[in-house]
Enzyme design. Sequence first.
Site, mmCIF file in Angstrom:
data_model
loop_
_atom_site.group_PDB
_atom_site.id
_atom_site.type_symbol
_atom_site.label_atom_id
_atom_site.label_comp_id
_atom_site.label_asym_id
_atom_site.label_seq_id
_atom_site.Cartn_x
_atom_site.Cartn_y
_atom_site.Cartn_z
ATOM 1 N N SER A 20 0.821 -1.115 0.025
ATOM 2 C CA SER A 20 0.126 0.010 0.014
ATOM 3 C C SER A 20 0.681 1.262 -0.056
ATOM 4 O O SER A 20 0.270 2.531 -0.341
ATOM 5 C CB SER A 20 -0.906 -0.012 1.209
ATOM 6 O OG SER A 20 -0.158 -0.069 2.431
ATOM 7 N N ARG A 21 2.196 0.996 0.527
ATOM 8 C CA ARG A 21 2.913 2.434 0.548
ATOM 9 C C ARG A 21 4.423 1.787 0.192
ATOM 10 O O ARG A 21 4.767 0.601 -0.120
ATOM 11 C CB ARG A 21 3.038 2.856 1.948
ATOM 12 C CG ARG A 21 1.786 3.229 2.426
ATOM 13 C CD ARG A 21 1.822 3.691 3.949
ATOM 14 N NE ARG A 21 1.965 2.740 5.051
ATOM 15 C CZ ARG A 21 3.033 2.603 5.831
ATOM 16 N NH1 ARG A 21 4.070 3.523 5.744
ATOM 17 N NH2 ARG A 21 3.043 1.817 6.994
ATOM 18 N N ASN A 96 7.497 -8.432 0.428
ATOM 19 C CA ASN A 96 7.924 -7.082 0.486
ATOM 20 C C ASN A 96 7.644 -6.483 1.819
ATOM 21 O O ASN A 96 8.440 -5.858 2.507
ATOM 22 C CB ASN A 96 7.522 -6.253 -0.581
ATOM 23 C CG ASN A 96 7.701 -4.742 -0.135
ATOM 24 O OD1 ASN A 96 8.818 -4.244 -0.380
ATOM 25 N ND2 ASN A 96 6.872 -3.968 0.415
ATOM 26 N N TYR A 161 16.143 -7.127 12.999
ATOM 27 C CA TYR A 161 15.947 -7.005 11.560
ATOM 28 C C TYR A 161 17.032 -7.335 10.633
ATOM 29 O O TYR A 161 16.826 -8.074 9.824
ATOM 30 C CB TYR A 161 16.196 -5.215 11.433
ATOM 31 C CG TYR A 161 15.725 -4.796 9.956
ATOM 32 C CD1 TYR A 161 14.506 -4.891 9.474
ATOM 33 C CD2 TYR A 161 16.498 -4.243 9.261
ATOM 34 C CE1 TYR A 161 14.077 -4.368 8.071
ATOM 35 C CE2 TYR A 161 16.367 -3.611 7.838
ATOM 36 C CZ TYR A 161 15.118 -3.693 7.460
ATOM 37 O OH TYR A 161 14.917 -3.145 6.164
ATOM 38 N N ALA A 163 19.201 -9.855 11.378
ATOM 39 C CA ALA A 163 19.155 -11.448 11.399
ATOM 40 C C ALA A 163 17.948 -11.936 10.421
ATOM 41 O O ALA A 163 18.265 -12.863 9.715
ATOM 42 C CB ALA A 163 18.843 -11.958 12.663
HETATM 43 P P1 NAP Z 1 7.005 1.122 4.298
HETATM 44 O O1 NAP Z 1 6.901 2.274 3.562
HETATM 45 O O2 NAP Z 1 6.985 1.383 5.987
HETATM 46 O O3 NAP Z 1 5.801 0.432 3.974
HETATM 47 C C1 NAP Z 1 5.458 -0.892 4.626
HETATM 48 C C2 NAP Z 1 4.355 -1.432 3.864
HETATM 49 O O4 NAP Z 1 4.233 -2.833 4.414
HETATM 50 C C3 NAP Z 1 2.904 -1.065 4.368
HETATM 51 O O5 NAP Z 1 1.989 -1.343 3.017
HETATM 52 C C4 NAP Z 1 2.543 -1.809 5.622
HETATM 53 O O6 NAP Z 1 0.856 -1.598 5.541
HETATM 54 C C5 NAP Z 1 3.049 -3.112 5.166
HETATM 55 N N1 NAP Z 1 3.084 -3.938 6.308
HETATM 56 C C6 NAP Z 1 3.900 -3.805 7.368
HETATM 57 N N2 NAP Z 1 3.718 -4.850 8.264
HETATM 58 C C7 NAP Z 1 2.907 -5.698 7.549
HETATM 59 C C8 NAP Z 1 2.313 -7.018 7.917
HETATM 60 N N3 NAP Z 1 2.677 -7.788 8.966
HETATM 61 N N4 NAP Z 1 1.273 -7.758 6.916
HETATM 62 C C9 NAP Z 1 1.241 -6.926 5.720
HETATM 63 N N5 NAP Z 1 1.663 -6.046 5.449
HETATM 64 C C10 NAP Z 1 2.540 -4.990 6.263
HETATM 65 O O7 NAP Z 1 8.079 0.137 4.019
HETATM 66 P P2 NAP Z 1 9.319 0.342 2.951
HETATM 67 O O8 NAP Z 1 10.406 1.384 3.202
HETATM 68 O O9 NAP Z 1 8.650 0.369 1.674
HETATM 69 O O10 NAP Z 1 9.883 -1.147 2.900
HETATM 70 C C11 NAP Z 1 9.501 -2.437 1.972
HETATM 71 C C12 NAP Z 1 10.500 -3.381 2.198
HETATM 72 O O11 NAP Z 1 11.955 -3.039 1.927
HETATM 73 C C13 NAP Z 1 10.527 -3.973 3.765
HETATM 74 O O12 NAP Z 1 10.841 -5.379 3.729
HETATM 75 C C14 NAP Z 1 11.858 -3.313 4.103
HETATM 76 O O13 NAP Z 1 12.414 -4.041 5.193
HETATM 77 C C15 NAP Z 1 12.454 -3.257 2.898
HETATM 78 N N6 NAP Z 1 13.737 -2.074 2.862
HETATM 79 C C16 NAP Z 1 13.409 -0.958 2.977
HETATM 80 C C17 NAP Z 1 14.658 0.081 2.926
HETATM 81 C C18 NAP Z 1 14.485 1.391 3.043
HETATM 82 O O14 NAP Z 1 15.410 2.313 3.075
HETATM 83 N N7 NAP Z 1 13.145 1.974 2.982
HETATM 84 C C19 NAP Z 1 15.921 -0.302 2.909
HETATM 85 C C20 NAP Z 1 16.016 -1.867 2.652
HETATM 86 C C21 NAP Z 1 15.066 -2.802 2.732
HETATM 87 P P3 NAP Z 1 0.230 -0.621 6.738
HETATM 88 O O15 NAP Z 1 0.332 0.764 5.989
HETATM 89 O O16 NAP Z 1 -1.110 -1.222 6.946
HETATM 90 O O17 NAP Z 1 1.254 -0.747 7.894
#
Ligand code: NAP
Length: 253
Positions: A20-21, A96, A161, A163
């Site tokens: 969603s985001r 994701n 995280y 791990a």
């Molecule tokens: P984000 O903007 O915080 O968005 C998180 C998304 O995941 C939201 O849609 C949230 O839904 C959903 N979500 C969280 N917990 C969930 C669950 N238990 N079941 C289903 N949906 C869930 O995160 P992002 O930065 O895009 O990160 C996406 C992925 O990339 C993650 O795995 C993160 O660890 C990885 N990552 C991100 C970065 C970075 O710099 N941003 C770097 C490395 C890796 P709600 O809105 O309903 O909470």
Amino acid sequence: MIGEGPSRGGAPGAVVTGSSRGIGAAVARGLAARGFGVCVNYASREAPAEALVREIEAAGGRAFAREADVSDFEQAKGLVEETAERFGGVRVVVNNAGFSQHRTLEEMTVEDWARSLAVNLSAAFYTTKAALSHLRREPWGRIVNVSSLRAMTGSDHGAHYAAAKSGLIGLTKSLALELAPEITVNAVSPGYTRTDMTARDLERHGEAIRARIPAGRVAEPTEIAALVVFLASEEAGYITGETIGINGGIYMR
Ligand code: NAP
């Protein structure tokens, strides 16, 4: 929930957890543009998921919004089954959904550890297991796991995280061996990306963070999504078991 009614035509379904985001939303847009019917999954915030479904549909794509905490096997299964039903199959799974949390070992509770492992690692196992029979019915299938730079570097404020994200790489390689050749399994490991997850850090320490990145900036979610969408394509069929870094060169510093 919007986007009701089964929709056929185009490529079959793609499940993108946490879409969603942020990065997941960019992946959902990219896969919808490639003709996939996309399940836009969220944990609790419905409005951004509904807005994204409207956006995809307005652009001629197919999508529906679905609440599910994918760290619960039954909910992950429900999400996959609904996607298969609506779009006539599931060909792509992008694991994701994830969250990061600032905790030193001293601060980290047993519950913090368990929650991080559940969302950042077990959820990928649950969603993939639920999707397996559907993926096997397709001429080819793709699984892409979203790991993190932290899997390689470790973290001095988030061992749980790092791990979990390292665990995703082991899961990726193991399933790549097990599911070849029809189904490929790969991971991407993004560095700093401009999303809600990093907003506070970037606001407080943006200048110092950018100074450490050879590219001189953080990534946009669309840049991570472009790699994920490629790995989810038919053309990427000879890539499997890989973890591809996408971090503006910060890993070399
Ligand atoms: P984000 O903007 O915080 O968005 C998180 C998304 O995941 C939201 O849609 C949230 O839904 C959903 N979500 C969280 N917990 C969930 C669950 N238990 N079941 C289903 N949906 C869930 O995160 P992002 O930065 O895009 O990160 C996406 C992925 O990339 C993650 O795995 C993160 O660890 C990885 N990552 C991100 C970065 C970075 O710099 N941003 C770097 C490395 C890796 P709600 O809105 O309903 O909470």
